[in-house]
Design a protein around this motif. Sequence first.
Motif, PDB file in Angstrom:
ATOM      1  N   MET A   1      72.142 -65.041  28.988  1.00  0.00           N
ATOM      2  CA  MET A   1      70.701 -65.189  28.760  1.00  0.00           C
ATOM      3  C   MET A   1      70.210 -64.206  27.700  1.00  0.00           C
ATOM      4  O   MET A   1      69.520 -64.571  26.741  1.00  0.00           O
ATOM      5  N   GLY A   2      70.555 -62.912  27.863  1.00  0.00           N
ATOM      6  CA  GLY A   2      70.126 -61.908  26.901  1.00  0.00           C
ATOM      7  C   GLY A   2      70.661 -62.165  25.510  1.00  0.00           C
ATOM      8  O   GLY A   2      69.964 -61.980  24.503  1.00  0.00           O
ATOM      9  N   ALA A   3      71.925 -62.639  25.427  1.00  0.00           N
ATOM     10  CA  ALA A   3      72.530 -62.916  24.127  1.00  0.00           C
ATOM     11  C   ALA A   3      71.827 -64.067  23.426  1.00  0.00           C
ATOM     12  O   ALA A   3      71.635 -64.040  22.194  1.00  0.00           O
ATOM     13  N   THR A   4      71.432 -65.095  24.190  1.00  0.00           N
ATOM     14  CA  THR A   4      70.739 -66.228  23.562  1.00  0.00           C
ATOM     15  C   THR A   4      69.363 -65.800  23.028  1.00  0.00           C
ATOM     16  O   THR A   4      68.935 -66.268  21.975  1.00  0.00           O
ATOM     17  N   LYS A   5      68.696 -64.910  23.748  1.00  0.00           N
ATOM     18  CA  LYS A   5      67.390 -64.432  23.269  1.00  0.00           C
ATOM     19  C   LYS A   5      67.557 -63.540  22.034  1.00  0.00           C
ATOM     20  O   LYS A   5      66.736 -63.566  21.118  1.00  0.00           O
ATOM     21  N   ARG A   6      68.653 -62.757  22.009  1.00  0.00           N
ATOM     22  CA  ARG A   6      68.915 -61.941  20.818  1.00  0.00           C
ATOM     23  C   ARG A   6      69.222 -62.836  19.629  1.00  0.00           C
ATOM     24  O   ARG A   6      68.777 -62.582  18.495  1.00  0.00           O
ATOM     25  N   ALA A   7      69.985 -63.900  19.857  1.00  0.00           N
ATOM     26  CA  ALA A   7      70.285 -64.841  18.770  1.00  0.00           C
ATOM     27  C   ALA A   7      69.003 -65.485  18.252  1.00  0.00           C
ATOM     28  O   ALA A   7      68.844 -65.685  17.039  1.00  0.00           O
ATOM     29  N   ALA A   8      68.069 -65.794  19.153  1.00  0.00           N
ATOM     30  CA  ALA A   8      66.780 -66.361  18.735  1.00  0.00           C
ATOM     31  C   ALA A   8      65.993 -65.350  17.909  1.00  0.00           C
ATOM     32  O   ALA A   8      65.323 -65.716  16.927  1.00  0.00           O
ATOM     33  N   GLU A   9      66.066 -64.060  18.280  1.00  0.00           N
ATOM     34  CA  GLU A   9      65.420 -63.015  17.477  1.00  0.00           C
ATOM     35  C   GLU A   9      65.999 -62.988  16.068  1.00  0.00           C
ATOM     36  O   GLU A   9      65.258 -62.920  15.072  1.00  0.00           O
ATOM     37  N   ILE A  10      67.334 -63.011  15.985  1.00  0.00           N
ATOM     38  CA  ILE A  10      68.009 -62.960  14.683  1.00  0.00           C
ATOM     39  C   ILE A  10      67.609 -64.160  13.825  1.00  0.00           C
ATOM     40  O   ILE A  10      67.353 -64.027  12.613  1.00  0.00           O
ATOM     41  N   LEU A  11      67.529 -65.331  14.453  1.00  0.00           N
ATOM     42  CA  LEU A  11      67.122 -66.535  13.723  1.00  0.00           C
ATOM     43  C   LEU A  11      65.722 -66.365  13.128  1.00  0.00           C
ATOM     44  O   LEU A  11      65.478 -66.687  11.964  1.00  0.00           O
ATOM     45  N   CYS A  12      64.801 -65.847  13.939  1.00  0.00           N
ATOM     46  CA  CYS A  12      63.416 -65.671  13.473  1.00  0.00           C
ATOM     47  C   CYS A  12      63.344 -64.655  12.338  1.00  0.00           C
ATOM     48  O   CYS A  12      62.627 -64.869  11.337  1.00  0.00           O
ATOM     49  N   GLN A  13      64.084 -63.545  12.450  1.00  0.00           N
ATOM     50  CA  GLN A  13      64.074 -62.536  11.382  1.00  0.00           C
ATOM     51  C   GLN A  13      64.646 -63.114  10.089  1.00  0.00           C
ATOM     52  O   GLN A  13      64.135 -62.857   8.987  1.00  0.00           O
ATOM     53  N   THR A  14      65.729 -63.896  10.229  1.00  0.00           N
ATOM     54  CA  THR A  14      66.366 -64.486   9.050  1.00  0.00           C
ATOM     55  C   THR A  14      65.440 -65.484   8.368  1.00  0.00           C
ATOM     56  O   THR A  14      65.314 -65.488   7.133  1.00  0.00           O
ATOM     57  N   MET A  15      64.790 -66.331   9.148  1.00  0.00           N
ATOM     58  CA  MET A  15      63.892 -67.334   8.576  1.00  0.00           C
ATOM     59  C   MET A  15      62.665 -66.690   7.949  1.00  0.00           C
ATOM     60  O   MET A  15      62.087 -67.237   7.001  1.00  0.00           O
ATOM     61  N   ASN A  16      62.260 -65.535   8.454  1.00  0.00           N
ATOM     62  CA  ASN A  16      61.115 -64.849   7.863  1.00  0.00           C
ATOM     63  C   ASN A  16      61.408 -64.450   6.418  1.00  0.00           C
ATOM     64  O   ASN A  16      60.524 -64.481   5.555  1.00  0.00           O
ATOM     65  N   GLU A  17      62.667 -64.073   6.154  1.00  0.00           N
ATOM     66  CA  GLU A  17      63.058 -63.643   4.810  1.00  0.00           C
ATOM     67  C   GLU A  17      63.264 -64.826   3.864  1.00  0.00           C
ATOM     68  O   GLU A  17      63.372 -64.628   2.654  1.00  0.00           O
ATOM     69  N   ASN A  18      63.332 -66.028   4.426  1.00  0.00           N
ATOM     70  CA  ASN A  18      63.675 -67.190   3.604  1.00  0.00           C
ATOM     71  C   ASN A  18      62.663 -68.329   3.730  1.00  0.00           C
ATOM     72  O   ASN A  18      63.009 -69.501   3.580  1.00  0.00           O
ATOM     73  N   SER A  19      61.409 -67.985   4.048  1.00  0.00           N
ATOM     74  CA  SER A  19      60.370 -69.006   4.149  1.00  0.00           C
ATOM     75  C   SER A  19      59.008 -68.368   3.946  1.00  0.00           C
ATOM     76  O   SER A  19      58.885 -67.140   3.841  1.00  0.00           O
ATOM     77  N   ASN A  20      57.981 -69.207   3.891  1.00  0.00           N
ATOM     78  CA  ASN A  20      56.606 -68.711   3.755  1.00  0.00           C
ATOM     79  C   ASN A  20      55.917 -68.503   5.097  1.00  0.00           C
ATOM     80  O   ASN A  20      54.758 -68.108   5.143  1.00  0.00           O
ATOM     81  N   THR A  21      56.618 -68.809   6.175  1.00  0.00           N
ATOM     82  CA  THR A  21      56.070 -68.599   7.514  1.00  0.00           C
ATOM     83  C   THR A  21      56.342 -67.169   7.967  1.00  0.00           C
ATOM     84  O   THR A  21      57.445 -66.654   7.765  1.00  0.00           O
ATOM     85  N   SER A  22      55.343 -66.533   8.557  1.00  0.00           N
ATOM     86  CA  SER A  22      55.523 -65.178   9.086  1.00  0.00           C
ATOM     87  C   SER A  22      56.071 -65.270  10.512  1.00  0.00           C
ATOM     88  O   SER A  22      55.394 -65.784  11.406  1.00  0.00           O
ATOM     89  N   PHE A  23      57.285 -64.770  10.702  1.00  0.00           N
ATOM     90  CA  PHE A  23      57.909 -64.776  12.024  1.00  0.00           C
ATOM     91  C   PHE A  23      57.806 -63.390  12.636  1.00  0.00           C
ATOM     92  O   PHE A  23      58.248 -62.399  12.044  1.00  0.00           O
ATOM     93  N   ILE A  24      57.212 -63.336  13.821  1.00  0.00           N
ATOM     94  CA  ILE A  24      56.978 -62.070  14.522  1.00  0.00           C
ATOM     95  C   ILE A  24      57.648 -62.160  15.887  1.00  0.00           C
ATOM     96  O   ILE A  24      57.490 -63.158  16.607  1.00  0.00           O
ATOM     97  N   THR A  25      58.389 -61.136  16.259  1.00  0.00           N
ATOM     98  CA  THR A  25      59.039 -61.095  17.577  1.00  0.00           C
ATOM     99  C   THR A  25      58.375 -60.029  18.431  1.00  0.00           C
ATOM    100  O   THR A  25      58.120 -58.914  17.965  1.00  0.00           O
ATOM    101  N   VAL A  26      58.078 -60.375  19.688  1.00  0.00           N
ATOM    102  CA  VAL A  26      57.499 -59.429  20.647  1.00  0.00           C
ATOM    103  C   VAL A  26      58.468 -59.322  21.819  1.00  0.00           C
ATOM    104  O   VAL A  26      58.777 -60.313  22.472  1.00  0.00           O
ATOM    105  N   ARG A  27      58.931 -58.104  22.072  1.00  0.00           N
ATOM    106  CA  ARG A  27      59.958 -57.876  23.093  1.00  0.00           C
ATOM    107  C   ARG A  27      59.389 -57.008  24.225  1.00  0.00           C
ATOM    108  O   ARG A  27      58.791 -55.966  23.974  1.00  0.00           O
ATOM    109  N   PHE A  28      59.578 -57.448  25.459  1.00  0.00           N
ATOM    110  CA  PHE A  28      59.113 -56.653  26.596  1.00  0.00           C
ATOM    111  C   PHE A  28      59.983 -56.935  27.819  1.00  0.00           C
ATOM    112  O   PHE A  28      60.852 -57.808  27.808  1.00  0.00           O
ATOM    113  N   GLY A  29      59.752 -56.182  28.894  1.00  0.00           N
ATOM    114  CA  GLY A  29      60.576 -56.265  30.093  1.00  0.00           C
ATOM    115  C   GLY A  29      60.044 -57.247  31.120  1.00  0.00           C
ATOM    116  O   GLY A  29      59.401 -58.240  30.786  1.00  0.00           O
TER     117      GLY A  29
END
Length: 529
Positions: A338-366
């Motif tokens: 579960m944690g690994a899939t959420k980390r992969a989703a974070e990585i996807l969002c960060q990567t797409m932020n650098e390669n698109s005009n959409t602002s991708f923001i990640t909010v992480r909490f417990g």
Amino acid sequence: AFIGSLSIALVLVLFNRLALIPRSSLLFYPFLLIIFLGLPRLIFRVLNEHSFNFLLTDQAHPKRVLILGAGTSGDMLVRDMLRIRGNEYMPLAFLDDNSRLHGGNVQGVPVLGNFDQLVETIETMQIDLIIIAMPSASDEQMRRVVDLCKGCELPVMTLPKLDQLVNRQVNFGALHDIAIDDLLGRAKIKLDWNIISLGLHKKVVMISGGGGSIGSELCQQVAGLNPTALIIFERCEYNLYKIELQLREEFPDLVLYAHLGDIVDSVAIRHILAKYKPEVIFHAAAYKHVPMLQSQAREAVRNNILGTQALVEAAVEYACKTFVMVSTDKAVNPTNIMGATKRAAEILCQTMNENSNTSFITVRFGNVLGSAGSVVPLFKQQIAKGGPVTVTHPEINRYFMTIPEACQLILQASAMGQGGEIFVLDMGKPIKISYLAEQMVRLSGKIPEQDIKIIYTGLRPGEKLHEELFYTDEKLAATNHPKILLAAHRHNDIEIVMTNLRQLTEDCNDYNQQNIIKGVKQIVPELQI
């Protein structure tokens, strides 16, 4: 009365020089006016508020009440009790740690001393009920007060947090029994609603997983910010029905579109984004049950990674301005799928932020108190059945936050972000799950180990003793909000990420569990399985 009498006298002097009018009547008139105008009102108020309430009820023995907190809230509460419920409840004394209040009176009720005198005051005054009137208290203050109340074996009631009081009005009807939220989530959060409103006001907003614990609360808060339209995307029919019914009732003027569907269904996702063109997307849809997903890697990857990919790519294609990814502390140094899939989703969002005009923001909490699948509802069920309460390990701890608090900080972070950030919510100190279990048993009126047993079952598959909110190489930086921190993140090559995602899609289509786990490790090499 006197101004009116004087005016009448002057008019009469000018009219007929007070002919045939006894001078004494002008002297008695204002006094009679005050008596006949004021006395009926005074009698009604005395009867209605408190002094003669015993004449209006058969209850001969009102409950004797001790109030903790002699501030403004305590003052308003006592006033309401005396006015409305004087026949049922009798406030006898206040206790407050503010020494300046000691020896004084609030609405005629004495302030006897500080909280340490609780047991002595209860015995001396034969108290029947304790009320905690401290809506702005911190979680540490609340824990101390509740710990003092635990040994008294009396019912304890409290006011909700200050920001949850309707119109900030303190009255007896706002009281409720002590809940675990009152102990673990009372720190008041100050938000910049002007910035948040600017980011969402008159915008088309979409929330995936809008019927879940976090998603439904986000829907409530966004609806109050007057968006142009709110789109809810939810796979659970009943959850979608509930949140739609609630929003239409509370916000009748809200333009609301409730859609049933799965984020893995890229056709449905693209249809909705093409139709409504949302400007802001909050992505809260995810599988999150750690032990269950540990043996079902395919479903975890399809929903949490490939579902996020479908939504992310559609957001970019249809020119969504802001995409907010709701993540978890389990994404940090994950030891589970579960944690690994959420980390992969974070990585996807960060990567797409650098390669698109959409602002991708990640909010992480417990962990979130009371959310679906959290320990709080489970403990409540176990306590209701008479126990035992099951805790995996005596030393296991977690970060906790209330659902409204988490959602408010998500909105604040979304308003602050420019794109590419990972915002980490300050969760305070981690709480031992064993402490949580003990407090919930005590709040139910039982004694841990004596009335209800607490047993330790051992760590479940993929579970860690201690969760982390950020990686050691993610140097945290302060932001304009004291409860929100900014984590630095490493660069990821989009070609490598997309190649790994294509391979994951093939492995999911082939239902190859081993290759799926290997594929997740390609994206998240720190996964420890």
